[in-house]
Design an enzyme around this catalytic site. Sequence first.
Site, PDB file in Angstrom:
ATOM      1  N   LYS A  45      -1.943 -12.255  14.700  1.00  0.00           N
ATOM      2  CA  LYS A  45      -1.656 -11.782  13.377  1.00  0.00           C
ATOM      3  C   LYS A  45      -2.646 -10.526  13.146  1.00  0.00           C
ATOM      4  O   LYS A  45      -3.605 -10.320  13.543  1.00  0.00           O
ATOM      5  CB  LYS A  45      -2.508 -12.611  12.498  1.00  0.00           C
ATOM      6  CG  LYS A  45      -2.400 -12.784  10.984  1.00  0.00           C
ATOM      7  CD  LYS A  45      -1.134 -13.288  10.387  1.00  0.00           C
ATOM      8  CE  LYS A  45      -1.107 -13.087   8.882  1.00  0.00           C
ATOM      9  NZ  LYS A  45      -0.285 -11.791   8.866  1.00  0.00           N
ATOM     10  N   LYS A  84     -11.814 -11.738  14.032  1.00  0.00           N
ATOM     11  CA  LYS A  84     -11.730 -12.034  12.656  1.00  0.00           C
ATOM     12  C   LYS A  84     -11.373 -13.181  12.218  1.00  0.00           C
ATOM     13  O   LYS A  84     -11.769 -14.088  11.345  1.00  0.00           O
ATOM     14  CB  LYS A  84     -10.976 -10.785  11.902  1.00  0.00           C
ATOM     15  CG  LYS A  84     -11.349 -10.859  10.286  1.00  0.00           C
ATOM     16  CD  LYS A  84     -10.422  -9.617   9.576  1.00  0.00           C
ATOM     17  CE  LYS A  84     -11.213  -8.525   9.956  1.00  0.00           C
ATOM     18  NZ  LYS A  84     -10.520  -7.246   9.250  1.00  0.00           N
ATOM     19  N   LYS A  86      -2.171  -5.895  16.219  1.00  0.00           N
ATOM     20  CA  LYS A  86      -2.070  -4.747  15.173  1.00  0.00           C
ATOM     21  C   LYS A  86      -1.016  -3.970  15.679  1.00  0.00           C
ATOM     22  O   LYS A  86      -0.810  -3.902  16.997  1.00  0.00           O
ATOM     23  CB  LYS A  86      -3.339  -4.025  15.367  1.00  0.00           C
ATOM     24  CG  LYS A  86      -3.796  -3.266  14.165  1.00  0.00           C
ATOM     25  CD  LYS A  86      -4.260  -3.926  13.179  1.00  0.00           C
ATOM     26  CE  LYS A  86      -4.519  -3.226  11.865  1.00  0.00           C
ATOM     27  NZ  LYS A  86      -5.318  -4.355  10.885  1.00  0.00           N
ATOM     28  N   THR A  95      -8.358  -9.062  -0.385  1.00  0.00           N
ATOM     29  CA  THR A  95      -9.549  -8.523   0.306  1.00  0.00           C
ATOM     30  C   THR A  95     -10.645  -8.402  -0.558  1.00  0.00           C
ATOM     31  O   THR A  95     -11.799  -8.484  -0.202  1.00  0.00           O
ATOM     32  CB  THR A  95      -9.074  -7.301   0.980  1.00  0.00           C
ATOM     33  OG1 THR A  95      -7.862  -7.830   1.843  1.00  0.00           O
ATOM     34  CG2 THR A  95     -10.209  -6.747   2.017  1.00  0.00           C
ATOM     35  N   ASN A 101      -7.123  -0.387  -2.867  1.00  0.00           N
ATOM     36  CA  ASN A 101      -6.902  -1.699  -3.059  1.00  0.00           C
ATOM     37  C   ASN A 101      -8.077  -2.636  -2.841  1.00  0.00           C
ATOM     38  O   ASN A 101      -8.442  -3.216  -3.825  1.00  0.00           O
ATOM     39  CB  ASN A 101      -5.661  -2.179  -1.737  1.00  0.00           C
ATOM     40  CG  ASN A 101      -5.767  -3.701  -2.006  1.00  0.00           C
ATOM     41  OD1 ASN A 101      -6.461  -4.430  -1.370  1.00  0.00           O
ATOM     42  ND2 ASN A 101      -4.741  -4.347  -2.773  1.00  0.00           N
ATOM     43  N   SER A 155      -3.383 -14.169   3.607  1.00  0.00           N
ATOM     44  CA  SER A 155      -2.088 -14.139   4.365  1.00  0.00           C
ATOM     45  C   SER A 155      -1.712 -15.332   5.124  1.00  0.00           C
ATOM     46  O   SER A 155      -0.579 -15.763   4.957  1.00  0.00           O
ATOM     47  CB  SER A 155      -2.203 -12.907   5.618  1.00  0.00           C
ATOM     48  OG  SER A 155      -1.894 -11.812   5.118  1.00  0.00           O
TER      49      SER A 155
HETATM   50  N1  LIG Z   1      -6.166  -3.861   1.945  1.00  0.00           N
HETATM   51  C1  LIG Z   1      -6.726  -4.684   2.687  1.00  0.00           C
HETATM   52  O1  LIG Z   1      -6.043  -5.678   2.568  1.00  0.00           O
HETATM   53  C2  LIG Z   1      -7.729  -4.530   3.898  1.00  0.00           C
HETATM   54  C3  LIG Z   1      -8.001  -5.687   4.599  1.00  0.00           C
HETATM   55  C4  LIG Z   1      -8.990  -5.603   5.734  1.00  0.00           C
HETATM   56  C5  LIG Z   1      -9.517  -4.392   5.734  1.00  0.00           C
HETATM   57  N2  LIG Z   1      -9.048  -3.106   4.927  1.00  0.00           N
HETATM   58  C6  LIG Z   1      -9.914  -1.693   5.079  1.00  0.00           C
HETATM   59  O2  LIG Z   1     -10.382  -1.535   4.067  1.00  0.00           O
HETATM   60  C7  LIG Z   1     -10.345   0.094   4.088  1.00  0.00           C
HETATM   61  C8  LIG Z   1      -9.349   0.368   2.732  1.00  0.00           C
HETATM   62  O3  LIG Z   1      -8.275  -0.209   2.597  1.00  0.00           O
HETATM   63  P1  LIG Z   1      -7.416  -0.115   1.285  1.00  0.00           P
HETATM   64  O4  LIG Z   1      -6.233  -0.981   1.613  1.00  0.00           O
HETATM   65  O5  LIG Z   1      -8.107  -0.184   0.009  1.00  0.00           O
HETATM   66  O6  LIG Z   1      -6.825   1.290   1.491  1.00  0.00           O
HETATM   67  P2  LIG Z   1      -6.307   2.256   0.058  1.00  0.00           P
HETATM   68  O7  LIG Z   1      -5.352   3.262   1.177  1.00  0.00           O
HETATM   69  O8  LIG Z   1      -5.780   1.538  -0.598  1.00  0.00           O
HETATM   70  O9  LIG Z   1      -7.567   2.967  -0.304  1.00  0.00           O
HETATM   71  C9  LIG Z   1      -8.440   3.837   0.438  1.00  0.00           C
HETATM   72  C10 LIG Z   1      -9.513   4.231  -0.583  1.00  0.00           C
HETATM   73  O10 LIG Z   1     -10.162   5.298   0.190  1.00  0.00           O
HETATM   74  C11 LIG Z   1     -10.381   6.606  -0.328  1.00  0.00           C
HETATM   75  N3  LIG Z   1     -10.723   7.833   0.623  1.00  0.00           N
HETATM   76  C12 LIG Z   1      -9.859   7.885   1.557  1.00  0.00           C
HETATM   77  N4  LIG Z   1     -10.587   9.103   2.167  1.00  0.00           N
HETATM   78  C13 LIG Z   1     -11.961   9.194   1.498  1.00  0.00           C
HETATM   79  C14 LIG Z   1     -12.808  10.040   1.783  1.00  0.00           C
HETATM   80  N5  LIG Z   1     -12.867  10.910   2.572  1.00  0.00           N
HETATM   81  N6  LIG Z   1     -14.026   9.962   0.872  1.00  0.00           N
HETATM   82  C15 LIG Z   1     -14.056   8.889   0.111  1.00  0.00           C
HETATM   83  N7  LIG Z   1     -13.022   8.109  -0.174  1.00  0.00           N
HETATM   84  C16 LIG Z   1     -11.788   8.061   0.613  1.00  0.00           C
HETATM   85  C17 LIG Z   1      -9.021   6.829  -1.106  1.00  0.00           C
HETATM   86  O11 LIG Z   1      -8.913   7.785  -2.125  1.00  0.00           O
HETATM   87  C18 LIG Z   1      -8.623   5.597  -1.607  1.00  0.00           C
HETATM   88  O12 LIG Z   1      -9.245   5.274  -2.877  1.00  0.00           O
HETATM   89  C19 LIG Z   1      -9.685   0.203   5.346  1.00  0.00           C
HETATM   90  O13 LIG Z   1     -10.818   0.564   5.980  1.00  0.00           O
HETATM   91  C20 LIG Z   1      -8.899  -0.978   5.803  1.00  0.00           C
HETATM   92  O14 LIG Z   1      -8.873  -0.941   7.121  1.00  0.00           O
HETATM   93  C21 LIG Z   1      -8.137  -3.243   4.136  1.00  0.00           C
END
Ligand SMILES: NC(=O)c1ccc[n+]([C@@H]2O[C@H](COP(=O)([O-])OP(=O)(O)OC[C@H]3O[C@@H](n4cnc5c(N)ncnc54)[C@H](O)[C@@H]3O)[C@@H](O)[C@H]2O)c1
Length: 411
Positions: free
Chosen positions: A66, A90, A102, A185, A216, A344
Site C-alpha cells: 500500500k 507505517k 510507493k 491525515t 490538505n 484508506s
Molecule cells: N495528504 C495525505 O494524506 C498525507 C499523508 C501522509 C503524509 N503526508 C505528508 O504531509 C505533507 C503535506 O502533504 P499535503 O497532502 O498536505 O500536501 P499539499 O500539497 O496539499 O500541501 C502542502 C503545503 O505545503 C506548503 N509548502 C510547500 N512548500 C513550502 C515551503 N517551502 N514553505 C512552507 N510551506 C510550503 C504548500 O504551500 C501547501 O500549503 C507531505 O510531506 C506529505 O508527504 C500527506
Amino acid sequence: MNALAATSRNFRQAARLLGLDSKLEKSLLIPFREIKVECTIPKDDGTLASFIGFRVQHDNARGPMKGGIRYHPEVEPDEVNALAQLMTWKTAVAAVPYGGAKGGIGCSPSELSRSELERLTRVFTQKIHDLIGTHTDVPAPDMGTNSQTMAWILDEYSKFHGHSPAVVTGKPIDLGGSLGRDAATGRGVMYATEALLAEHGKSIAGSTFVIQGFGNVGSWAAQLIHDKGGKIIALGDVTGSIRNKSGIDIPALMKHRNEGGDLKDFHGAEVMDSSELLVHECDVLMPCALGGVLNRENAPHVKAKFVVEAANHPTDPEADEIFAKNGVTVLPDIYANSGGVIVSYFEWVQNIQGFMWEEEKVNMELHKYMNNAFHHIKAMCKSQECNLRMGAFSLGVNRVARATLLRGWEA
Ligand SMILES: NC(=O)c1ccc[n+]([C@@H]2O[C@H](COP(=O)([O-])OP(=O)(O)OC[C@H]3O[C@@H](n4cnc5c(N)ncnc54)[C@H](O)[C@@H]3O)[C@@H](O)[C@H]2O)c1
C-alpha cells in the site's frame, strides 16, 4: 542524509534493539520488487513526450502492499524506495493488514493539461496493471495526484480486470471513496497530538501551535485543532507566513483562502518572516509541508516542547539528536501522519464489503486505531527504553519480522 539513508538507519537501529537475526534484517530491508517503466504520450500539440514511472513494492508479509503515487519532477528511485520502506513500517505501526509500496512519475503536473495527465495516468496503469491489484498492491494519491488520478487508474485497470473499486484508495466518493478520507491525515494528526499531550498532563485546549503548510494535512489539522480550543499562533505556506498571538481565526482564514486569497493578505493576522516560523515560541510545532525542514541549523533554536511530524521526513537525524539533548519530544511521522493510510484501509474494506460506512463510524474507528497505536508505541518505548521514533520503528519492524518468520522461506 537523504530519505533512504535516514529510513534505513532508523530501521537498522530498531532491528538491533529487537535483536533481529542479521539475515532476517537483510531480507526485510531489500524491496520485494522495483518497477521502472517508460511512459510516452502524445501531447495536446501532437508532439510526443516521454516520462519514467516507478513503483517500488517493498514488503507484503502482512498483506497487500500500500502506498501513494506522486507526480513530481524530483521523483527518483532512491526516494521512492525510502518512502516504500516507510510505508511497510507505517502500516505495521497502524496495525492495518498491509505491506508497503510507493510510486510516481517524474513530471511537472502543473505543466501538463488535464487530458495529458489523463493519458499519462492511463499509460502508466497499462504498464503496471499486472503488478497491482486489490490483493497485491493498492495505490493512493500523493504529491501531485488526487482523487481524479485514482479514478483514471480505476477505470484503466478495470478494462483489464473487470470493475475493481478496491484497487486504489482516495477515490471520489461517487466511485467508492470513503467519507472522511479527505480530512483523515489531518484528523489523525489531531488525535495523535491529543494522545501525546494527555500523556504529559496537557490538552489541545490551552496549548499553542505553529503550523508549516496549509494544504490538505495542514489545513485539516488546523481546523480540527481550532475546533478543540487549540490556539494556532503562527502559520505558513509556500506563499508566506502569518502570526497572531491571540490565535488565528482558522474558519475565517479558510474562507479567505477558498475565495482565492493568499495568507499574507489575511486581515486577522500580521505577516512574519517565514524563516522565523519553525523557531517561533509555541507548545507544539507541526511541520505539514516538506521533508528535511528541521535540520542542524535551525534545530538548536526551536522553542516548541513538542514536534508533531505531520509531513514525511521533516526532521533530519542531526536535528533529532539536538532535540533529544534539548528535551524536545518528537512524535514521528510513521505514526503521526498515519490517519490517511488508516482511512484508506477503511475505504478498501468498504469496497470489498460493498457497504458504505457513515462518516461518524470512519472517524470513531480512526480514533480507536490512532489511540491503540500510540499506546503500543509507548509500551515499546518502555520495554526497549527508547524514544518515540525508535518505539514506533521497533513496533513496526517487530510486527513485520514476526509475520515474515511465521510465513517462513520454504520454496
Ligand atoms: N495528504 C495525505 O494524506 C498525507 C499523508 C501522509 C503524509 N503526508 C505528508 O504531509 C505533507 C503535506 O502533504 P499535503 O497532502 O498536505 O500536501 P499539499 O500539497 O496539499 O500541501 C502542502 C503545503 O505545503 C506548503 N509548502 C510547500 N512548500 C513550502 C515551503 N517551502 N514553505 C512552507 N510551506 C510550503 C504548500 O504551500 C501547501 O500549503 C507531505 O510531506 C506529505 O508527504 C500527506
